[in-house]
Enzyme design. Structure first.
Site, PDB file in Angstrom:
ATOM      1  N   THR A  49       1.976 -10.191   6.475  1.00 59.10           N
ATOM      2  CA  THR A  49       3.029  -9.878   5.498  1.00 59.10           C
ATOM      3  C   THR A  49       4.370 -10.021   6.218  1.00 59.10           C
ATOM      4  O   THR A  49       4.385 -10.329   7.421  1.00 59.10           O
ATOM      5  CB  THR A  49       2.894  -8.429   4.975  1.00 59.10           C
ATOM      6  OG1 THR A  49       3.258  -7.532   6.022  1.00 59.10           O
ATOM      7  CG2 THR A  49       1.479  -8.108   4.517  1.00 59.10           C
ATOM      8  N   CYS A  50       5.466  -9.763   5.511  1.00 54.45           N
ATOM      9  CA  CYS A  50       6.742  -9.948   6.204  1.00 54.45           C
ATOM     10  C   CYS A  50       6.968  -8.915   7.313  1.00 54.45           C
ATOM     11  O   CYS A  50       7.739  -9.146   8.226  1.00 54.45           O
ATOM     12  CB  CYS A  50       7.917  -9.980   5.223  1.00 54.45           C
ATOM     13  SG  CYS A  50       7.789  -8.800   3.923  1.00 54.45           S
ATOM     14  N   HIS A  97      -6.435   3.034  11.399  1.00 55.58           N
ATOM     15  CA  HIS A  97      -5.226   2.213  11.245  1.00 55.58           C
ATOM     16  C   HIS A  97      -5.269   1.429   9.930  1.00 55.58           C
ATOM     17  O   HIS A  97      -4.275   1.392   9.197  1.00 55.58           O
ATOM     18  CB  HIS A  97      -5.099   1.268  12.444  1.00 55.58           C
ATOM     19  CG  HIS A  97      -3.893   0.389  12.364  1.00 55.58           C
ATOM     20  ND1 HIS A  97      -2.621   0.869  12.573  1.00 55.58           N
ATOM     21  CD2 HIS A  97      -3.761  -0.930  12.048  1.00 55.58           C
ATOM     22  CE1 HIS A  97      -1.755  -0.124  12.402  1.00 55.58           C
ATOM     23  NE2 HIS A  97      -2.423  -1.224  12.079  1.00 55.58           N
ATOM     24  N   GLU A 112       5.063   2.568   0.019  1.00 61.36           N
ATOM     25  CA  GLU A 112       5.231   1.404  -0.867  1.00 61.36           C
ATOM     26  C   GLU A 112       3.862   0.894  -1.315  1.00 61.36           C
ATOM     27  O   GLU A 112       2.862   1.035  -0.598  1.00 61.36           O
ATOM     28  CB  GLU A 112       6.073   0.325  -0.184  1.00 61.36           C
ATOM     29  CG  GLU A 112       5.541  -0.144   1.161  1.00 61.36           C
ATOM     30  CD  GLU A 112       4.852  -1.475   1.093  1.00 61.36           C
ATOM     31  OE1 GLU A 112       4.752  -2.012  -0.014  1.00 61.36           O
ATOM     32  OE2 GLU A 112       4.387  -1.956   2.127  1.00 61.36           O
ATOM     33  N   GLN A 118      -1.572  -6.585  -0.928  1.00 64.91           N
ATOM     34  CA  GLN A 118      -1.565  -7.609   0.125  1.00 64.91           C
ATOM     35  C   GLN A 118      -2.846  -7.531   0.963  1.00 64.91           C
ATOM     36  O   GLN A 118      -3.427  -8.559   1.312  1.00 64.91           O
ATOM     37  CB  GLN A 118      -0.323  -7.431   1.013  1.00 64.91           C
ATOM     38  CG  GLN A 118       0.963  -7.844   0.297  1.00 64.91           C
ATOM     39  CD  GLN A 118       2.213  -7.444   1.066  1.00 64.91           C
ATOM     40  OE1 GLN A 118       2.252  -6.419   1.760  1.00 64.91           O
ATOM     41  NE2 GLN A 118       3.260  -8.243   0.934  1.00 64.91           N
ATOM     42  N   GLY A 189      30.182  -8.025  -7.609  1.00 61.27           N
ATOM     43  CA  GLY A 189      29.727  -7.949  -6.214  1.00 61.27           C
ATOM     44  C   GLY A 189      28.204  -7.942  -6.099  1.00 61.27           C
ATOM     45  O   GLY A 189      27.487  -7.901  -7.098  1.00 61.27           O
ATOM     46  N   MET A 191      26.171  -5.639  -4.833  1.00 65.64           N
ATOM     47  CA  MET A 191      25.496  -4.401  -5.256  1.00 65.64           C
ATOM     48  C   MET A 191      25.315  -4.363  -6.776  1.00 65.64           C
ATOM     49  O   MET A 191      24.280  -3.960  -7.285  1.00 65.64           O
ATOM     50  CB  MET A 191      26.296  -3.175  -4.810  1.00 65.64           C
ATOM     51  CG  MET A 191      26.213  -2.897  -3.338  1.00 65.64           C
ATOM     52  SD  MET A 191      24.640  -2.136  -2.918  1.00 65.64           S
ATOM     53  CE  MET A 191      25.058  -0.417  -3.096  1.00 65.64           C
TER      54      MET A 191
END
Lengths: 332, 259
Positions: A49-50, A97, A112, A118, A189, A191
């Site tokens: 994953t990232c 783990h 998350e 994933q 902007g 945000m």
């Protein structure tokens, strides 16, 4: 036979190291199969994953497998400098783990949910390529039920951890489904864009953009599939919108109580939610004193996001307790 | 023991346990799945109570304050059972069960329930009078539940305004719009039933246009109608709407004192 895990993640390796070992999502099954065919490796699942790159293995000889797998992933012998970023886990530690990863307590944003899917996908691909066998099949299946149990029995997923998601959650707490809500973005902007996109993704009916540079307003409106209005017309738009996201670069307040007072009657005193993510603030704090107005500025949103993070952090110990109990059952 | 006393005690127990369970579940961060079950139990016990009292009186049991409170509690429970699950309004039970418990408990205060109510003679039952009483009390159930939703809004509004967004109460609260819409809808339903109740009183044998009960009831009806039309046409802040729901509900109990 030993269960063995080799990995890198956001805590042990910078992105420039992680990317050297990264495997693209569709390739995880293929690489798992290649690794499972290495000498001394019986089963393998690659999870990339990232924020992490991990390989779960069933091996005969840990040292030998460690060398072969790292070499295979790097395409060459791994230097000592790179090697220091790897962590390894054996047997019970490896099982724990995996359960930690599936439960989201090992993620950059604790709790998350994406990681669950994933891991499932990585396992599915490896299984489809016949890179897994009896041990990893059982281990991954169990880890999914442990992950579900942890998420159901603790509050690890409770609360939001970013300013944008806190704002969107608040909008839903006020308006329910956002499908009937109109949003006005004041200032074009980054945000504003991110928050408006989140509102749009949760179903906001329409988005109106007002910006001093009309051209930028048009660009953002096109991107958000909304409508642009001239900046000096934003006070008229106030009469019809439900949510206002303001993030201009103005050095003074832009939205004043009189702007809101002027449209209250026309709005029939419907609630309105102001999200002020500008520094210095765009919305006069007195606007929040109007009865049907809910006003949140960047500080209050950030504070809520921090509270969300710390609440999740508080839950980690409960999660670990559940995982340890469940891992004991798996190993019995 | 009179069967009506047993039914009364049972309905109080069910409502109290539902309230306590709801509160304990909330403290644990969960919604109580038992509320609807326990409230169904309370509803059955209330039905039994009203049946026994009706048998004792030989007419609709609205002869004293105890019966009126029990009838309103029954009506509130009935609307809760319809509205709660249908609209999936979280926590409506948590706010309704204490109100039902209080009404049922207050009805137990000595003197509020006549121990040996006078039974009316056969043939002297006025069907229009019975209909008037039943519809009027039914309307109070809807109006009371509308007030409960309004109180829930006031709690949520305060949390949102003060930015105190922690706690399971906030997490489980339905959205502001849903609470206001529910409160408005229930108040309209209550008003429609109240209208039918008042209209049916015009057909009663002992109808008197000079009765203070009638005029206060008409006053309550006008106040509710004016309030709802004002909120629809001119508009009203949700907080004012919620406060008016509460004030009007308590004001609407005045006609009962003048029966």
């Amino acid at each position: 036979m030993k269960v063995y895990c080799i990995g890198l993640n956001h805590e042990t390796a910078p992105v420039e190291v992680r990317e050297q070992f990264a495997v693209t999502a569709p390739q995880q099954g293929e690489v798992s199969k290649e690794i499972a065919q290495l000498e001394g490796v019986e089963e393998a699942v690659v999870l990339s994953t990232c924020n992490r790159m991990e390989v779960y293995l069933v091996v005969e000889n840990v040292e030998q497998a460690d060398d072969f797998v790292k070499h295979h992933l790097a395409g060459q012998k791994v230097s000592r400098e790179l090697d220091q970023h790897f962590y390894t886990k054996e047997d019970t530690h490896a099982v724990c783990h995996l359960c930690n990863v599936v439960s989201g307590i090992n993620s950059m944003v604790i709790g998350e949910t994406e990681i669950f899917g994933q891991v499932k996908e990585a396992y599915r691909q490896a299984h489809a390529k016949e890179a897994t066998g009896g041990i990893l099949n059982k281990l991954f299946q169990k880890s999914f039920s442990v992950g579900k149990k942890v998420r159901n029995q603790t509050q690890i997923q409770i609360g939001q951890t970013s300013v944008g998601s806190v704002a969107v959650d608040l909008a839903e707490k006020i308006f329910g489904h956002l499908k009937n809500s109109q949003v006005m973005v004041v200032g074009a902007g980054e945000m504003s864009r991110t928050t408006a996109q989140s509102l749009r993704s949760r179903g906001a009916k329409s988005i109106i953009v007002a910006n001093r540079s009309h051209e930028r307003a048009v660009d953002l409106a096109n991107e958000l599939k909304g409508e642009a209005v001239k900046f000096d017309e934003f006070d008229k738009v106030l009469a019809k919108v439900d949510v206002v996201v303001s993030s201009t670069g103005a050095p003074h307040t832009v939205i004043l109580p009189e702007h809101v007072e002027a449209v209250r009657k026309k709005r029939k005193y419907r609630p309105i939610f102001f999200i002020d993510i500008a520094v210095p603030r765009d919305i006069d704090p007195k606007v929040g004193e109007i009865e049907e107005v809910y006003l949140y500025d960047l500080d209050s949103l950030q504070q809520l996001a921090e509270e969300g993070k710390s609440k999740r952090q508080e839950q980690v110990d409960y999660c670990i307790e559940i995982i340890e109990t469940e891992v004991e059952k798996i190993l019995l | 023991m009179e069967p009506s006393v047993g039914a009364h005690a049972a309905s109080l127990c069910f409502a109290l346990v539902a309230a306590i369970f709801g509160f304990l579940s909330l403290r644990k961060g969960k919604k109580s799945h038992w509320t609807i079950v326990l409230m169904t139990g309370a509803f059955i016990a209330q039905c039994a109570f009203l049946y026994f009292r009706g048998e004792m009186r030989g007419k609709c049991p609205l002869g004293d304050w105890g019966e009126i409170l029990m009838f309103i509690a029954w009506s509130l429970t009935l609307f809760y059972m319809f509205i709660g699950p249908a609209y999936r309004v979280s926590l409506l039970g948590l706010f309704s069960t204490p109100l039902v418990s209080i009404m049922t408990g207050v009805a137990l205060i000595p003197g509020l329930l006549e121990s040996s109510p006078e039974r009316i003679t056969k043939g002297s039952v006025d069907a229009w009078g019975e209909l008037h009483a039943a519809l009027s009390v039914l309307s109070y159930g809807a109006l009371a539940l509308g007030m409960v939703a309004a109180v829930m809004f006031l709690v949520l509004d305060k949390q949102l305004k003060k930015q105190k967004l922690t706690g399971v109460l906030f997490k489980n609260m339905p959205p502001v719009f849903q609470l206001i819409a529910l409160s408005k809808r229930l108040t309209w339903v209550g008003l429609v039933i109240l209208t039918a109740g008042i209209l049916s009183s015009f057909k009663m044998h002992n109808f008197s246009s000079n009765s203070p009960h009638l005029w206060t009831a008409v006053g309550v009806w006008v106040a509710y109608l004016g309030f709802l039309i004002w909120s629809e046409v001119i508009g009203m802040t949700p907080r004012s709407f919620a406060k008016c729901c509460g004030i009007l509900f308590f004001a609407s109990l005045v006609p009962f004192a003048l029966i």
